[in-house]
Design a protein around this motif. Structure first.
Motif, PDB file in Angstrom:
ATOM      1  N   LEU A 140       4.800  -1.367 -13.129  1.00  0.00           N
ATOM      2  CA  LEU A 140       3.900  -1.172 -14.257  1.00  0.00           C
ATOM      3  C   LEU A 140       2.706  -2.115 -14.127  1.00  0.00           C
ATOM      4  N   ASP A 141       1.528  -1.575 -14.408  1.00  0.00           N
ATOM      5  CA  ASP A 141       0.283  -2.370 -14.432  1.00  0.00           C
ATOM      6  C   ASP A 141      -0.016  -3.034 -13.087  1.00  0.00           C
ATOM      7  N   PHE A 142       0.468  -2.462 -11.987  1.00  0.00           N
ATOM      8  CA  PHE A 142       0.378  -3.177 -10.706  1.00  0.00           C
ATOM      9  C   PHE A 142      -1.050  -3.370 -10.220  1.00  0.00           C
ATOM     10  N   THR A 143      -1.972  -2.494 -10.601  1.00  0.00           N
ATOM     11  CA  THR A 143      -3.346  -2.661 -10.118  1.00  0.00           C
ATOM     12  C   THR A 143      -3.974  -3.948 -10.648  1.00  0.00           C
ATOM     13  N   GLY A 144      -3.443  -4.422 -11.777  1.00  0.00           N
ATOM     14  CA  GLY A 144      -3.938  -5.678 -12.323  1.00  0.00           C
ATOM     15  C   GLY A 144      -3.084  -6.854 -11.925  1.00  0.00           C
ATOM     16  N   SER A 145      -1.850  -6.903 -12.447  1.00  0.00           N
ATOM     17  CA  SER A 145      -1.015  -8.092 -12.267  1.00  0.00           C
ATOM     18  C   SER A 145      -0.511  -8.276 -10.840  1.00  0.00           C
ATOM     19  N   LEU A 146      -0.358  -7.185 -10.096  1.00  0.00           N
ATOM     20  CA  LEU A 146       0.179  -7.309  -8.740  1.00  0.00           C
ATOM     21  C   LEU A 146      -0.878  -7.123  -7.658  1.00  0.00           C
ATOM     22  N   MET A 147      -2.085  -6.751  -8.051  1.00  0.00           N
ATOM     23  CA  MET A 147      -3.194  -6.639  -7.100  1.00  0.00           C
ATOM     24  C   MET A 147      -4.332  -7.574  -7.492  1.00  0.00           C
ATOM     25  N   TRP A 148      -5.129  -7.164  -8.479  1.00  0.00           N
ATOM     26  CA  TRP A 148      -6.359  -7.897  -8.800  1.00  0.00           C
ATOM     27  C   TRP A 148      -6.106  -9.375  -9.057  1.00  0.00           C
ATOM     28  N   ARG A 150      -3.862 -11.223  -7.913  1.00  0.00           N
ATOM     29  CA  ARG A 150      -3.413 -11.904  -6.694  1.00  0.00           C
ATOM     30  C   ARG A 150      -4.505 -11.986  -5.631  1.00  0.00           C
ATOM     31  N   PHE A 151      -5.519 -11.152  -5.750  1.00  0.00           N
ATOM     32  CA  PHE A 151      -6.556 -11.110  -4.726  1.00  0.00           C
ATOM     33  C   PHE A 151      -7.374 -12.398  -4.716  1.00  0.00           C
ATOM     34  N   THR A 152      -7.804 -12.774  -3.533  1.00  0.00           N
ATOM     35  CA  THR A 152      -8.682 -13.930  -3.395  1.00  0.00           C
ATOM     36  C   THR A 152     -10.072 -13.583  -3.931  1.00  0.00           C
ATOM     37  N   PRO A 153     -10.867 -14.593  -4.240  1.00  0.00           N
ATOM     38  CA  PRO A 153     -12.247 -14.315  -4.666  1.00  0.00           C
ATOM     39  C   PRO A 153     -13.016 -13.477  -3.644  1.00  0.00           C
ATOM     40  N   GLU A 154     -12.729 -13.690  -2.352  1.00  0.00           N
ATOM     41  CA  GLU A 154     -13.432 -12.939  -1.306  1.00  0.00           C
ATOM     42  C   GLU A 154     -13.071 -11.449  -1.359  1.00  0.00           C
ATOM     43  N   ILE A 155     -11.785 -11.154  -1.594  1.00  0.00           N
ATOM     44  CA  ILE A 155     -11.367  -9.749  -1.678  1.00  0.00           C
ATOM     45  C   ILE A 155     -11.967  -9.087  -2.917  1.00  0.00           C
ATOM     46  N   ARG A 156     -11.949  -9.788  -4.025  1.00  0.00           N
ATOM     47  CA  ARG A 156     -12.545  -9.238  -5.249  1.00  0.00           C
ATOM     48  C   ARG A 156     -14.030  -8.949  -5.047  1.00  0.00           C
ATOM     49  N   GLU A 157     -14.707  -9.875  -4.385  1.00  0.00           N
ATOM     50  CA  GLU A 157     -16.139  -9.696  -4.134  1.00  0.00           C
ATOM     51  C   GLU A 157     -16.384  -8.472  -3.265  1.00  0.00           C
ATOM     52  N   THR A 158     -15.534  -8.272  -2.254  1.00  0.00           N
ATOM     53  CA  THR A 158     -15.671  -7.102  -1.379  1.00  0.00           C
ATOM     54  C   THR A 158     -15.514  -5.809  -2.172  1.00  0.00           C
ATOM     55  N   ILE A 159     -14.506  -5.763  -3.048  1.00  0.00           N
ATOM     56  CA  ILE A 159     -14.277  -4.567  -3.860  1.00  0.00           C
ATOM     57  C   ILE A 159     -15.455  -4.301  -4.781  1.00  0.00           C
ATOM     58  N   PRO A 173       0.625   2.115   9.315  1.00  0.00           N
ATOM     59  CA  PRO A 173      -0.230   1.560  10.374  1.00  0.00           C
ATOM     60  C   PRO A 173      -1.706   1.555   9.994  1.00  0.00           C
ATOM     61  N   ASN A 174      -2.085   2.383   9.034  1.00  0.00           N
ATOM     62  CA  ASN A 174      -3.472   2.439   8.604  1.00  0.00           C
ATOM     63  C   ASN A 174      -3.658   1.592   7.342  1.00  0.00           C
ATOM     64  N   PRO A 175      -4.763   0.862   7.254  1.00  0.00           N
ATOM     65  CA  PRO A 175      -5.014   0.084   6.036  1.00  0.00           C
ATOM     66  C   PRO A 175      -5.205   1.012   4.842  1.00  0.00           C
ATOM     67  N   VAL A 176      -4.887   0.497   3.655  1.00  0.00           N
ATOM     68  CA  VAL A 176      -4.931   1.284   2.418  1.00  0.00           C
ATOM     69  C   VAL A 176      -6.203   0.946   1.645  1.00  0.00           C
ATOM     70  N   PRO A 177      -7.017   1.936   1.291  1.00  0.00           N
ATOM     71  CA  PRO A 177      -8.217   1.641   0.509  1.00  0.00           C
ATOM     72  C   PRO A 177      -7.875   1.299  -0.936  1.00  0.00           C
ATOM     73  N   ILE A 178      -8.233   0.100  -1.349  1.00  0.00           N
ATOM     74  CA  ILE A 178      -8.086  -0.317  -2.745  1.00  0.00           C
ATOM     75  C   ILE A 178      -9.486  -0.255  -3.353  1.00  0.00           C
ATOM     76  N   THR A 179      -9.706   0.732  -4.197  1.00  0.00           N
ATOM     77  CA  THR A 179     -11.056   0.995  -4.669  1.00  0.00           C
ATOM     78  C   THR A 179     -11.352   0.311  -6.002  1.00  0.00           C
ATOM     79  N   ARG A 180     -12.617   0.112  -6.243  1.00  0.00           N
ATOM     80  CA  ARG A 180     -13.070  -0.417  -7.528  1.00  0.00           C
ATOM     81  C   ARG A 180     -12.655   0.513  -8.662  1.00  0.00           C
ATOM     82  N   ALA A 181     -12.717   1.824  -8.414  1.00  0.00           N
ATOM     83  CA  ALA A 181     -12.324   2.802  -9.436  1.00  0.00           C
ATOM     84  C   ALA A 181     -10.836   2.703  -9.755  1.00  0.00           C
ATOM     85  N   LEU A 182     -10.002   2.479  -8.742  1.00  0.00           N
ATOM     86  CA  LEU A 182      -8.562   2.341  -8.973  1.00  0.00           C
ATOM     87  C   LEU A 182      -8.266   1.140  -9.862  1.00  0.00           C
ATOM     88  N   ILE A 183      -8.893   0.022  -9.565  1.00  0.00           N
ATOM     89  CA  ILE A 183      -8.668  -1.190 -10.350  1.00  0.00           C
ATOM     90  C   ILE A 183      -9.146  -1.001 -11.785  1.00  0.00           C
TER      91      ILE A 183
END
Length: 260
Positions: A140-148, A150-159, A173-183
């Motif tokens: 539940l709420d993973f895009t916030g509490s388990l992603m955003w 936890r992300f470093t300032p650099e990752i947040r800035e990239t998004i 094997p392929n990286p997963v796109p974490i989009t600004r819209a998803l967050i």
């Protein structure tokens, strides 16, 4: 409502115009409250737990609905174009079409969040609650509490700057796109800041060695649920997938008990 027409593969169209997508569904007719499998983030309806549940439903003569969200498995659309709202709409459409009569929702990881959102929307609409929820490492709420969070300032800035960050995955094997819209969209579906009553029994299975959804997150979920009818099973050496034979046995036991 269309009843389960027979065993096999079908598809439905969800959305309209530019938002229309083909959602792949697999049906197993049977008796009892229909079971609906709600998979996890980047998982699909052919994964180990889903197939184990399908085999059990076949042996027990139980109705089961499996499907892939937009951008997952056999369904159409691009993963990077979808959000929690998209996948919730997919789930609502499949359930309304094939399992509207008080289904048992079995949700894994993100699917646990989707299951709880479905239950909340049904309650708001005055519709019948599900017969029960079985949630495996419910994120539940993973895009916030388990992603955003936890992300470093650099990752947040990239998004924020680029609209997405390509996240390495131990499961793909392929990286997963974490989009600004998803967050951003995830923030509109938060459940952990208020009481949550799905109107039915809930059984949560949670590994304590889960690196993706810590067991403390499951405790937060339990705190939001009514005490009556809520069961939490902690597996001390369990990981996120909970796909070992003993984990799968626990899953089937929980489903059998909650849907009897």
């Amino acid at each position: 409502m269309a009843a389960i027409p027979g065993e096999g593969s079908v598809s439905i169209t969800v959305g309209s115009g530019a938002d229309a997508r083909r959602i792949a569904v697999r049906l197993r007719p049977g008796s009892g409250p229909p079971l609906v499998w709600l998979g996890g983030f980047r998982s699909d309806m052919g994964a180990t737990k889903a197939m184990t549940l399908d085999a059990w439903a076949s042996r027990e003569g139980r109705a089961l609905v499996r499907f892939d969200y937009m951008g997952h498995g056999e369904s159409g659309g691009r993963f990077a174009d979808a959000t929690i709202s998209t996948w919730l709409a997919d789930a609502r459409a499949v359930i309304a079409t094939y399992a509207a009569e008080r289904p048992v929702l079995v949700g894994s990881s993100m699917g646990g969040w989707i299951a709880c959102l479905v239950a909340r929307e049904l309650a708001r609409e005055g519709a019948s609650a599900p017969s029960g929820l079985v949630l495996i490492a419910p994120a539940l709420d993973f895009t916030g509490s388990l992603m955003w969070e936890r992300f470093t300032p650099e990752i947040r800035e990239t998004i924020e700057r680029d609209g997405a960050w390509m996240r390495p995955s131990p499961y793909d094997p392929n990286p997963v796109p974490i989009t600004r819209a998803l967050i951003a969209d995830g923030r509109t579906h938060g459940l952990l800041d208020a009481p949550l009553d799905p109107g039915c029994p809930v059984h949560i299975l949670q590994g304590m060695d889960d690196p993706d959804v810590p067991y403390t997150h499951a405790l937060r979920v339990v705190e939001r649920l009514p005490k009556a009818g809520t069961v939490l099973t902690l597996i001390a050496d369990g990981d996120h997938r909970l796909s070992r034979p003993q984990d799968l046995a626990r899953l089937l036991t929980a489903v059998a008990e909650i849907s009897s």
